[in-house]
Design an enzyme around this catalytic site. Sequence first.
Site, PDB file in Angstrom:
ATOM      1  N   GLU A  46       0.849  -1.195   0.000  1.00  0.00           N
ATOM      2  CA  GLU A  46       0.000   0.000   0.000  1.00  0.00           C
ATOM      3  C   GLU A  46       0.882   1.241   0.000  1.00  0.00           C
ATOM      4  O   GLU A  46       1.690   1.440   0.910  1.00  0.00           O
ATOM      5  CB  GLU A  46      -0.889   0.043   1.251  1.00  0.00           C
ATOM      6  CG  GLU A  46      -1.744   1.308   1.286  1.00  0.00           C
ATOM      7  CD  GLU A  46      -2.418   1.579   2.638  1.00  0.00           C
ATOM      8  OE1 GLU A  46      -1.864   1.184   3.681  1.00  0.00           O
ATOM      9  OE2 GLU A  46      -3.486   2.206   2.640  1.00  0.00           O
ATOM     10  N   ARG A  99       1.051   4.985   0.642  1.00  0.00           N
ATOM     11  CA  ARG A  99       0.329   6.091   1.288  1.00  0.00           C
ATOM     12  C   ARG A  99       0.836   7.396   0.697  1.00  0.00           C
ATOM     13  O   ARG A  99       1.825   7.973   1.155  1.00  0.00           O
ATOM     14  CB  ARG A  99       0.547   6.021   2.801  1.00  0.00           C
ATOM     15  CG  ARG A  99      -0.275   4.938   3.495  1.00  0.00           C
ATOM     16  CD  ARG A  99      -1.754   5.302   3.556  1.00  0.00           C
ATOM     17  NE  ARG A  99      -1.951   6.573   4.245  1.00  0.00           N
ATOM     18  CZ  ARG A  99      -2.153   6.681   5.555  1.00  0.00           C
ATOM     19  NH1 ARG A  99      -2.244   5.614   6.309  1.00  0.00           N
ATOM     20  NH2 ARG A  99      -2.301   7.870   6.116  1.00  0.00           N
ATOM     21  N   ARG A 136      -4.747   9.475   1.794  1.00  0.00           N
ATOM     22  CA  ARG A 136      -5.658   9.696   2.920  1.00  0.00           C
ATOM     23  C   ARG A 136      -5.719  11.176   3.313  1.00  0.00           C
ATOM     24  O   ARG A 136      -4.691  11.786   3.645  1.00  0.00           O
ATOM     25  CB  ARG A 136      -5.156   8.846   4.101  1.00  0.00           C
ATOM     26  CG  ARG A 136      -6.110   8.710   5.234  1.00  0.00           C
ATOM     27  CD  ARG A 136      -7.276   7.765   5.017  1.00  0.00           C
ATOM     28  NE  ARG A 136      -6.957   6.366   5.075  1.00  0.00           N
ATOM     29  CZ  ARG A 136      -7.408   5.471   4.177  1.00  0.00           C
ATOM     30  NH1 ARG A 136      -8.156   5.837   3.161  1.00  0.00           N
ATOM     31  NH2 ARG A 136      -7.094   4.201   4.296  1.00  0.00           N
ATOM     32  N   HIS A 164     -12.848   4.691   8.799  1.00  0.00           N
ATOM     33  CA  HIS A 164     -11.954   4.643   9.971  1.00  0.00           C
ATOM     34  C   HIS A 164     -12.627   5.261  11.179  1.00  0.00           C
ATOM     35  O   HIS A 164     -13.235   6.315  11.078  1.00  0.00           O
ATOM     36  CB  HIS A 164     -10.660   5.409   9.675  1.00  0.00           C
ATOM     37  CG  HIS A 164      -9.908   4.845   8.516  1.00  0.00           C
ATOM     38  ND1 HIS A 164     -10.306   5.056   7.223  1.00  0.00           N
ATOM     39  CD2 HIS A 164      -8.815   4.061   8.456  1.00  0.00           C
ATOM     40  CE1 HIS A 164      -9.484   4.423   6.407  1.00  0.00           C
ATOM     41  NE2 HIS A 164      -8.566   3.810   7.126  1.00  0.00           N
ATOM     42  N   LYS A 191     -13.689  -2.115   3.748  1.00  0.00           N
ATOM     43  CA  LYS A 191     -12.614  -2.001   4.745  1.00  0.00           C
ATOM     44  C   LYS A 191     -13.082  -1.138   5.906  1.00  0.00           C
ATOM     45  O   LYS A 191     -13.512   0.002   5.711  1.00  0.00           O
ATOM     46  CB  LYS A 191     -11.384  -1.378   4.105  1.00  0.00           C
ATOM     47  CG  LYS A 191     -10.259  -1.097   5.091  1.00  0.00           C
ATOM     48  CD  LYS A 191      -9.042  -0.639   4.342  1.00  0.00           C
ATOM     49  CE  LYS A 191      -8.041   0.013   5.237  1.00  0.00           C
ATOM     50  NZ  LYS A 191      -6.929   0.565   4.463  1.00  0.00           N
TER      51      LYS A 191
HETATM   52  O1  DQA Z   1      -6.605   2.494   6.565  1.00  0.00           O
HETATM   53  C1  DQA Z   1      -5.544   2.126   6.968  1.00  0.00           C
HETATM   54  C2  DQA Z   1      -5.362   1.766   8.348  1.00  0.00           C
HETATM   55  C3  DQA Z   1      -4.188   2.461   8.914  1.00  0.00           C
HETATM   56  O2  DQA Z   1      -4.485   3.818   8.903  1.00  0.00           O
HETATM   57  C4  DQA Z   1      -3.981   2.098  10.363  1.00  0.00           C
HETATM   58  O3  DQA Z   1      -3.557   2.960  11.067  1.00  0.00           O
HETATM   59  O4  DQA Z   1      -4.225   0.966  10.748  1.00  0.00           O
HETATM   60  C5  DQA Z   1      -2.969   2.188   8.063  1.00  0.00           C
HETATM   61  C6  DQA Z   1      -3.201   2.680   6.675  1.00  0.00           C
HETATM   62  O5  DQA Z   1      -2.074   2.575   5.875  1.00  0.00           O
HETATM   63  C7  DQA Z   1      -4.380   2.049   6.074  1.00  0.00           C
HETATM   64  O6  DQA Z   1      -4.708   2.604   4.844  1.00  0.00           O
END
Ligand code: DQA
Length: 193
Positions: free
Chosen positions: A53, A55, A84, A143, A170
């Site tokens: 992934e 970021r 993000r 999240h 997710k």
């Molecule tokens: O969405 C997430 C979760 C996350 O933010 C975490 O802190 O667990 C880590 C990120 O890279 C990922 O995209």
Amino acid sequence: MLASEASVGVPRESGGRMERNTTKICAPIMADSVDEMVANMVKAKAGGADLVEFRLDSLKSFHPQQDLRILVKDCPLPSLFTYRPKWEGGQYDGDEKERLDALRLAMELGADYIDVELQAADEFIKSIHGKKPEKLKVIVSSHNYQNTPSVEELGNLVARIQATGADIVKIATTAVDITDAARIFQIIVHSQV
Ligand SMILES: O=C1C[C@@](O)(C(=O)O)C[C@@H](O)[C@@H]1O
């Protein structure tokens, strides 16, 4: 974190039944520069990750055309792109259109997965309608940095994510009690897209 993927996976034999093993290990890469990201993706592969992934919000300077080309083309593993925004716990604080443009460009250049937040999902998914490459999976994420909601709330959240047309659901929540994990397991059973 919960990630559910119904359509991908290697079938395996289990007690006479064919099951799908959909579990994949994803190595998130946060780095100041593309060079550092490239070095880390090599380490991720050596360490046994199934996908990487990127970021994008962690980059100190980002030139989408040039940088995304490098990241997609040089990645030895399937690639996931996440950009993000601050409003979802990330580091990007810029223009929303530029953010979604960068994700669309990653898609056009051959990304395997794009992570887009639930709040931006309708707009993003509508904008790629008819242009989405067959291999691309859109992850719609949510999240919660405070707690892990009730099973009912999690179920509603999964339904809202599914309604966007997500390929993968997710949900990242914060466990404040050991029993919080159990609620996530309960939800996994019902979260096939
Ligand atoms: O969405 C997430 C979760 C996350 O933010 C975490 O802190 O667990 C880590 C990120 O890279 C990922 O995209």
